[in-house]
Enzyme design. Sequence first.
Site, PDB file in Angstrom:
ATOM      1  N   ALA A 179      64.746 -23.109  23.970  1.00 30.50           N
ATOM      2  CA  ALA A 179      64.511 -22.714  25.361  1.00 30.50           C
ATOM      3  C   ALA A 179      63.404 -21.677  25.414  1.00 30.50           C
ATOM      4  O   ALA A 179      63.153 -20.960  24.439  1.00 30.50           O
ATOM      5  CB  ALA A 179      65.793 -22.160  25.988  1.00 30.50           C
ATOM      6  N   ASP A 180      62.761 -21.606  26.561  1.00 33.20           N
ATOM      7  CA  ASP A 180      61.741 -20.579  26.764  1.00 33.20           C
ATOM      8  C   ASP A 180      61.701 -20.209  28.238  1.00 33.20           C
ATOM      9  O   ASP A 180      61.852 -21.070  29.110  1.00 33.20           O
ATOM     10  CB  ASP A 180      60.364 -21.063  26.319  1.00 33.20           C
ATOM     11  CG  ASP A 180      59.377 -19.911  26.248  1.00 33.20           C
ATOM     12  OD1 ASP A 180      59.477 -19.116  25.290  1.00 33.20           O
ATOM     13  OD2 ASP A 180      58.536 -19.775  27.153  1.00 33.20           O
TER      14      ASP A 180
END
Length: 201
Positions: free
Chosen positions: A72-73
């Site tokens: 995730a970012d």
Amino acid sequence: MPSLYLASASPRRRELLTQIGVPLSVLVTAIDESPLPNEAPAAYVERLARGKAAAGLAMLEGRGEDGCVLGADTSVVIDGRILGKPVDQADGLAMLAALSGREHQVLTAVALAAAGGVEARVVECRVRFRQVAPEEALRYWQSGEPADKAGGYAIQGLGAIFVSRIEGSYSAVVGLPLCETAELLREFGIPCWQPVGGNPP
């Protein structure tokens, strides 16, 4: 059922997955997080989420193990500019000044990788800050909280007092959009609401 690995050292993402009853192990991966020339913010966060998930999967395969890897970012975007983690106090204070009294975007991408491929989702939220006085911003920086946060603030922490309005997924602003994450997990055969840490959900 496949085992889930989180390709992130973020305690916030680990806590969010635990909140919805998903057991996991943590893999720490390192990828180049530099934006590409003229890369759109949504494309940037999706590329990083996919890259983290793929790097974690390669690490697993190198150990001869199977599983699903979640990457995730999250990025804060204002005036089309991506605000990453502040590099120093001056950078952190400049970020807070830019966000003060204005609305900004928070983009979070989540990706799941397994032997069969990679799937990703990008979620956009809008967050409005009240006016933040310079002395408040300095005190907030001195708390230590903003130093490792995208955009230089944490909505789930002390920085919550700056937020006057949010449109979209609160958990996405924290670091993981739980609705979309649960959908991806289901596609990969991983249910939510499992016992975590020996306790029923």
